[in-house]
Motif scaffolding. Structure first.
Motif, PDB file in Angstrom:
ATOM      1  N   ALA A  79      26.475  50.109  -2.235  1.00  0.00           N
ATOM      2  CA  ALA A  79      27.779  49.859  -1.619  1.00  0.00           C
ATOM      3  C   ALA A  79      28.185  51.009  -0.711  1.00  0.00           C
ATOM      4  N   ASP A  80      27.977  52.228  -1.168  1.00  0.00           N
ATOM      5  CA  ASP A  80      28.361  53.401  -0.387  1.00  0.00           C
ATOM      6  C   ASP A  80      27.573  53.483   0.916  1.00  0.00           C
ATOM      7  N   LEU A  92      33.969  39.983  -8.039  1.00  0.00           N
ATOM      8  CA  LEU A  92      33.165  39.034  -7.281  1.00  0.00           C
ATOM      9  C   LEU A  92      34.053  38.315  -6.284  1.00  0.00           C
ATOM     10  N   ASP A  93      33.609  38.296  -5.033  1.00  0.00           N
ATOM     11  CA  ASP A  93      34.324  37.626  -3.958  1.00  0.00           C
ATOM     12  C   ASP A  93      33.384  36.586  -3.371  1.00  0.00           C
ATOM     13  N   ASP A  94      33.551  35.331  -3.792  1.00  0.00           N
ATOM     14  CA  ASP A  94      32.645  34.265  -3.372  1.00  0.00           C
ATOM     15  C   ASP A  94      31.200  34.669  -3.671  1.00  0.00           C
ATOM     16  N   ARG A  95      30.999  35.193  -4.871  1.00  0.00           N
ATOM     17  CA  ARG A  95      29.710  35.651  -5.410  1.00  0.00           C
ATOM     18  C   ARG A  95      29.205  36.941  -4.772  1.00  0.00           C
ATOM     19  N   LEU A  96      29.899  37.464  -3.784  1.00  0.00           N
ATOM     20  CA  LEU A  96      29.532  38.776  -3.258  1.00  0.00           C
ATOM     21  C   LEU A  96      30.032  39.847  -4.225  1.00  0.00           C
ATOM     22  N   ILE A  97      29.219  40.864  -4.445  1.00  0.00           N
ATOM     23  CA  ILE A  97      29.569  41.924  -5.387  1.00  0.00           C
ATOM     24  C   ILE A  97      30.367  42.998  -4.660  1.00  0.00           C
ATOM     25  N   LYS A 120      32.394  46.011  -0.445  1.00  0.00           N
ATOM     26  CA  LYS A 120      31.650  44.760  -0.589  1.00  0.00           C
ATOM     27  C   LYS A 120      30.196  44.958  -0.169  1.00  0.00           C
ATOM     28  N   ILE A 121      29.276  44.588  -1.056  1.00  0.00           N
ATOM     29  CA  ILE A 121      27.847  44.674  -0.771  1.00  0.00           C
ATOM     30  C   ILE A 121      27.430  43.456   0.055  1.00  0.00           C
ATOM     31  N   GLU A 124      34.290  48.103   3.404  1.00  0.00           N
ATOM     32  CA  GLU A 124      35.485  48.389   2.607  1.00  0.00           C
ATOM     33  C   GLU A 124      36.348  47.148   2.430  1.00  0.00           C
ATOM     34  N   ASP A 125      36.854  46.999   1.209  1.00  0.00           N
ATOM     35  CA  ASP A 125      37.738  45.884   0.860  1.00  0.00           C
ATOM     36  C   ASP A 125      38.778  46.426  -0.113  1.00  0.00           C
TER      37      ASP A 125
END
Length: 222
Positions: A162-163, A210-215, A174-175, A168-169
């Motif tokens: 992620a880093d 989880l955002d729509d399955r995004l980690i 968000k990966i 950014e969120d």
């Protein structure tokens, strides 16, 4: 006398950065070397060597996974190199890259050309040294992490990805979607079931969401 005593490490990282190295390798005014710009599509594999020569790849655009043999060991993006530290590998230690973004644009150089060029530059060996001190801790930390608690290991690797590549969120990062669960489980060296279970636990601890399955990974406050 060691390099550490002759030079400040932070100064080496600044003055002999990989971005500067790429500019030097592309500059034909002093000691021109062979080079080729290539575009690889998603899932294409490229190797650091063949029967004729060994190569160094500089990533200009996109993201690639890096393998040693069949082991996924790293991810690299724009401004990074693959293959600057290896030559003469066996099948078990052969370096390769596999495209995980839509495409990867690279510059391919011949390994010995690169070494010759940087050795013809005053203090040019420090570019190679800088690469080495940046790459080996990645592999060492990956090995050491194998003995860590599963949740700690999974979160640690998600945090690194992620880093380096995330967006950014809010308090999270968000990966990108091309880091699939399969890719992540292979990299972290856990089963997909273990990865999914661990992500659920981390979500309960509010370390990921989880955002729509995004980690999305909660990053430490700077």
């Amino acid at each position: 006398m060691t390099i550490n005593k002759l030079y400040n490490i932070e100064a080496i990282k600044r003055d002999f950065s990989l971005g500067k190295l790429l500019s030097i390798l592309l500059d034909d005014e002093v000691y021109p070397i062979r080079k080729q710009k290539l575009v690889f599509e998603k899932s294409e594999i490229f190797y650091m060597e063949n029967e004729e020569d060994s190569y160094v790849f500089a990533i200009e655009k996109g993201i690639s996974s890096v393998f040693i043999g069949n082991q996924l060991v790293n991810f690299v993006g724009a401004g990074e190199f693959i293959g600057l530290h290896c030559e003469g590998s066996t099948d078990e230690t052969r370096f390769s890259g596999s495209v995980i973004s839509d495409e990867v644009v690279v510059w391919r150089f011949h390994f010995h050309d690169v070494l010759a060029k940087i050795m013809n530059i005053q203090e040019g060996y420090l570019y190679h040294y800088n690469y080495m001190i940046s790459i080996y801790p990645i592999y060492l930390n990956k090995i050491l992490a194998m003995g860590a608690d599963v949740e700690e290991r999974v979160f640690g690797f998600l945090e690194i990805i992620a880093d380096k590549f995330g967006e950014e969120d809010g308090p999270f990062v968000k990966i990108p979607s091309f880091f699939t669960r399969k890719l992540l489980s292979d990299y972290i060296n856990v089963s997909r079931m273990t990865l999914n279970t661990t992500i659920k636990r981390l979500e309960e601890r509010e370390l990921v969401k989880l955002d729509d399955r995004l980690i999305c990974v909660r990053m430490p406050m700077s």
